[in-house]
Design an enzyme around this catalytic site. Sequence first.
Site, short mmCIF file in Angstrom:
data_model
loop_
_atom_site.label_atom_id
_atom_site.label_comp_id
_atom_site.label_asym_id
_atom_site.label_seq_id
_atom_site.Cartn_x
_atom_site.Cartn_y
_atom_site.Cartn_z
N HIS A 51 0.85 -1.20 0.00
CA HIS A 51 0.00 0.00 0.00
C HIS A 51 0.89 1.25 0.00
O HIS A 51 1.95 1.27 0.61
CB HIS A 51 -0.92 -0.01 1.23
CG HIS A 51 -1.99 1.03 1.13
ND1 HIS A 51 -1.76 2.35 1.42
CD2 HIS A 51 -3.29 0.94 0.74
CE1 HIS A 51 -2.88 3.04 1.22
NE2 HIS A 51 -3.81 2.21 0.81
N GLU A 105 -4.12 2.06 -7.46
CA GLU A 105 -4.46 3.19 -6.59
C GLU A 105 -3.54 4.37 -6.90
O GLU A 105 -2.41 4.44 -6.37
CB GLU A 105 -4.28 2.80 -5.12
CG GLU A 105 -5.13 1.65 -4.67
CD GLU A 105 -5.41 1.72 -3.17
OE1 GLU A 105 -6.58 1.87 -2.79
OE2 GLU A 105 -4.45 1.65 -2.38
#
Length: 237
Positions: free
Chosen positions: A90, A162
């Site tokens: 992430h 993302e």
Amino acid sequence: MKKLFVANWKQYISYNEAIALAEDLIDIESEKFSVVIAPQHIALSSIASMDAMFSLCAQDCFWEKSGAFTGVVSVADLKAIGVSYVIIGHSERRKYFNETDEIAAKKVKASIDAGLTPILCVGESRDEFETGQTMKVLEKQLSVSLSLLNVRDIDDVIIAYEPIWAISGFGGVKANDACETEKTIKWIKDNFGEAKVLYGGSVNHENISEIVNLDSCDGVLVGFSSVNIDSFRKMIQ
Ligand code: PGA
């Protein structure tokens, strides 16, 4: 086939709040989505014992099986308590904990070997987006992060696209434009096999349909909007 709705609760809520929110969601069912919850590590085993309709995801893992590694959680233990998915790479782990594509590669490999489904996050910065380098950045992130896998295992990885500049959509930040998202997801699929690809970054109840209606998009990874029960329910309706 249902698309995936992954709720990444980050560190937005406390242990007690995570348990209460998970209890509220215990019977959750959606015609559109398979629902997956990613609470903080500390809440995973309590939530795993709830016998809920959603699946469980960890927000991170470590690649070594055991040893002198203070403060980490193994993929085997995640699997043993009933976790099915794990978020890897992430952008917040990359930013605050210096995680690299090489580290992501070890975590992806360890998760696949343990029978967990890795959700590998990739995405470009605003500067990289504005200078047209998105594909170049993704090419490097994905080729390094998937480099330890056998070719046939790549299809078992879920990729979460993302764009870093679209994450945490408050203070005026907006989700990526749907056409751009579609273009990028198609490019990932053309270049990295049959892996499922999610979109993440400022998804909310107003924009979720436009995103999941994209044929190429297999679901969403949602942060901020997923810690509020009303907005959660609206999104998966
Ligand atoms: P956001 O977070 O929905 O709050 O933008 C998404 C993510 O970081 O996974």
